[in-house]
Design a protein around this motif. Structure first.
Motif, PDB file in Angstrom:
ATOM      1  N   MET A  42     -30.061  98.048 -22.077  1.00  0.00           N
ATOM      2  CA  MET A  42     -30.898  99.388 -21.565  1.00  0.00           C
ATOM      3  C   MET A  42     -31.451  98.683 -20.147  1.00  0.00           C
ATOM      4  O   MET A  42     -31.563  99.542 -19.036  1.00  0.00           O
ATOM      5  CB  MET A  42     -31.911  99.728 -22.383  1.00  0.00           C
ATOM      6  CG  MET A  42     -33.064 100.886 -21.787  1.00  0.00           C
ATOM      7  SD  MET A  42     -34.423 100.240 -21.059  1.00  0.00           S
ATOM      8  CE  MET A  42     -35.276  99.215 -21.769  1.00  0.00           C
ATOM      9  N   GLN A  45     -28.860  98.810 -17.330  1.00  0.00           N
ATOM     10  CA  GLN A  45     -28.627 100.384 -16.965  1.00  0.00           C
ATOM     11  C   GLN A  45     -29.624 100.982 -16.062  1.00  0.00           C
ATOM     12  O   GLN A  45     -29.585 101.595 -15.016  1.00  0.00           O
ATOM     13  CB  GLN A  45     -28.453 101.235 -18.142  1.00  0.00           C
ATOM     14  CG  GLN A  45     -28.261 102.622 -17.798  1.00  0.00           C
ATOM     15  CD  GLN A  45     -26.577 102.719 -16.955  1.00  0.00           C
ATOM     16  OE1 GLN A  45     -25.617 101.602 -17.138  1.00  0.00           O
ATOM     17  NE2 GLN A  45     -26.451 103.508 -16.106  1.00  0.00           N
ATOM     18  N   TYR A  56     -36.930 104.645 -16.732  1.00  0.00           N
ATOM     19  CA  TYR A  56     -35.622 104.845 -17.397  1.00  0.00           C
ATOM     20  C   TYR A  56     -35.611 105.599 -18.607  1.00  0.00           C
ATOM     21  O   TYR A  56     -35.408 106.218 -19.233  1.00  0.00           O
ATOM     22  CB  TYR A  56     -34.601 103.456 -17.349  1.00  0.00           C
ATOM     23  CG  TYR A  56     -33.149 103.658 -17.849  1.00  0.00           C
ATOM     24  CD1 TYR A  56     -32.368 104.222 -17.397  1.00  0.00           C
ATOM     25  CD2 TYR A  56     -33.100 103.685 -19.051  1.00  0.00           C
ATOM     26  CE1 TYR A  56     -31.091 104.491 -17.841  1.00  0.00           C
ATOM     27  CE2 TYR A  56     -32.031 103.825 -19.880  1.00  0.00           C
ATOM     28  CZ  TYR A  56     -30.982 104.161 -19.151  1.00  0.00           C
ATOM     29  OH  TYR A  56     -29.692 104.444 -19.863  1.00  0.00           O
ATOM     30  N   ILE A  57     -36.842 104.992 -19.519  1.00  0.00           N
ATOM     31  CA  ILE A  57     -37.075 105.307 -20.956  1.00  0.00           C
ATOM     32  C   ILE A  57     -37.602 106.762 -20.935  1.00  0.00           C
ATOM     33  O   ILE A  57     -37.255 107.590 -21.506  1.00  0.00           O
ATOM     34  CB  ILE A  57     -37.882 104.300 -21.512  1.00  0.00           C
ATOM     35  CG1 ILE A  57     -37.289 103.182 -21.793  1.00  0.00           C
ATOM     36  CG2 ILE A  57     -38.364 105.098 -22.889  1.00  0.00           C
ATOM     37  CD1 ILE A  57     -38.100 102.034 -22.452  1.00  0.00           C
ATOM     38  N   GLU A  59     -36.851 109.216 -18.594  1.00  0.00           N
ATOM     39  CA  GLU A  59     -36.180 109.833 -17.988  1.00  0.00           C
ATOM     40  C   GLU A  59     -35.106 110.355 -19.296  1.00  0.00           C
ATOM     41  O   GLU A  59     -34.789 111.446 -19.426  1.00  0.00           O
ATOM     42  CB  GLU A  59     -35.086 109.179 -17.079  1.00  0.00           C
ATOM     43  CG  GLU A  59     -34.125 110.299 -16.459  1.00  0.00           C
ATOM     44  CD  GLU A  59     -33.456 109.512 -15.304  1.00  0.00           C
ATOM     45  OE1 GLU A  59     -32.115 109.380 -15.586  1.00  0.00           O
ATOM     46  OE2 GLU A  59     -34.003 109.552 -14.336  1.00  0.00           O
ATOM     47  N   VAL A  60     -34.829 109.392 -20.180  1.00  0.00           N
ATOM     48  CA  VAL A  60     -33.860 109.494 -21.401  1.00  0.00           C
ATOM     49  C   VAL A  60     -34.714 110.361 -22.405  1.00  0.00           C
ATOM     50  O   VAL A  60     -34.121 111.213 -22.700  1.00  0.00           O
ATOM     51  CB  VAL A  60     -33.709 107.975 -21.865  1.00  0.00           C
ATOM     52  CG1 VAL A  60     -32.921 108.287 -23.319  1.00  0.00           C
ATOM     53  CG2 VAL A  60     -32.535 107.399 -21.007  1.00  0.00           C
ATOM     54  N   LYS A  61     -35.937 110.117 -22.560  1.00  0.00           N
ATOM     55  CA  LYS A  61     -36.846 111.113 -23.445  1.00  0.00           C
ATOM     56  C   LYS A  61     -37.049 112.323 -22.974  1.00  0.00           C
ATOM     57  O   LYS A  61     -36.661 113.360 -23.771  1.00  0.00           O
ATOM     58  CB  LYS A  61     -38.037 110.304 -23.622  1.00  0.00           C
ATOM     59  CG  LYS A  61     -38.166 109.194 -24.494  1.00  0.00           C
ATOM     60  CD  LYS A  61     -39.609 108.629 -24.789  1.00  0.00           C
ATOM     61  CE  LYS A  61     -39.379 107.436 -25.726  1.00  0.00           C
ATOM     62  NZ  LYS A  61     -40.667 106.707 -26.102  1.00  0.00           N
ATOM     63  N   LYS A  63     -34.583 113.819 -20.943  1.00  0.00           N
ATOM     64  CA  LYS A  63     -33.262 114.528 -21.293  1.00  0.00           C
ATOM     65  C   LYS A  63     -33.048 114.924 -22.777  1.00  0.00           C
ATOM     66  O   LYS A  63     -32.528 115.884 -23.097  1.00  0.00           O
ATOM     67  CB  LYS A  63     -32.011 113.500 -20.937  1.00  0.00           C
ATOM     68  CG  LYS A  63     -32.170 113.432 -19.330  1.00  0.00           C
ATOM     69  CD  LYS A  63     -30.981 112.437 -18.909  1.00  0.00           C
ATOM     70  CE  LYS A  63     -30.710 112.321 -17.373  1.00  0.00           C
ATOM     71  NZ  LYS A  63     -29.812 111.366 -16.901  1.00  0.00           N
ATOM     72  N   GLU A  64     -33.500 114.108 -23.783  1.00  0.00           N
ATOM     73  CA  GLU A  64     -33.408 114.198 -25.124  1.00  0.00           C
ATOM     74  C   GLU A  64     -34.287 115.552 -25.545  1.00  0.00           C
ATOM     75  O   GLU A  64     -33.710 116.414 -26.206  1.00  0.00           O
ATOM     76  CB  GLU A  64     -33.830 113.083 -25.919  1.00  0.00           C
ATOM     77  CG  GLU A  64     -33.085 111.947 -25.838  1.00  0.00           C
ATOM     78  CD  GLU A  64     -33.581 110.492 -26.461  1.00  0.00           C
ATOM     79  OE1 GLU A  64     -34.794 110.637 -26.840  1.00  0.00           O
ATOM     80  OE2 GLU A  64     -32.680 109.767 -26.798  1.00  0.00           O
ATOM     81  N   LEU A  74     -27.273 114.856 -27.155  1.00  0.00           N
ATOM     82  CA  LEU A  74     -26.642 114.156 -26.393  1.00  0.00           C
ATOM     83  C   LEU A  74     -26.097 113.042 -26.872  1.00  0.00           C
ATOM     84  O   LEU A  74     -25.986 112.724 -27.681  1.00  0.00           O
ATOM     85  CB  LEU A  74     -27.867 113.463 -25.519  1.00  0.00           C
ATOM     86  CG  LEU A  74     -28.761 114.032 -24.685  1.00  0.00           C
ATOM     87  CD1 LEU A  74     -29.969 113.687 -24.384  1.00  0.00           C
ATOM     88  CD2 LEU A  74     -28.139 114.811 -23.522  1.00  0.00           C
ATOM     89  N   GLY A  76     -23.341 109.277 -25.738  1.00  0.00           N
ATOM     90  CA  GLY A  76     -23.610 108.234 -24.850  1.00  0.00           C
ATOM     91  C   GLY A  76     -22.220 108.101 -24.109  1.00  0.00           C
ATOM     92  O   GLY A  76     -21.362 109.266 -24.548  1.00  0.00           O
TER      93      GLY A  76
END
Length: 82
Positions: A42, A45, A56-57, A59-61, A63-64, A74, A76
């Motif tokens: 992570m 990335q 980053y975290i 943004e991922v949350k 998007k989820e 979602l 990978g």
């Protein structure tokens, strides 16, 4: 999958002859923990995308959460994308 020769991780062998309905006996594996390896990936990335780990975290949350609202799942990257 992740498990196998030359892969990212190993799955411990279960010793079924020693297992019961309440106890699972598996071989002891030595090395790094999967969670630690995933955390390092992570970080890599996030760095590739020019973001901090926290950015980053977040943004991922986000998007989820957006996918969940839409009823989507979602997934990978594929092996080719990775």
């Amino acid at each position: 999958g992740l498990e196998g020769p030359g892969k990212l991780c190993r799955v411990p062998k279960a010793y079924l002859e020693h297992c019961t309905t309440r106890v699972l006996v598996m071989e002891e594996l030595h090395g790094g923990k999967l969670a630690d390896g995933l955390r390092e990936e992570m970080k890599i990335q996030a760095s590739r995308e020019g973001k901090t780990e926290k950015q980053y975290i977040a943004e991922v949350k986000q998007k989820e959460a957006e996918a969940k609202e839409k009823g989507e799942e979602l997934k990978g990257p594929s092996a080719e994308e990775y």
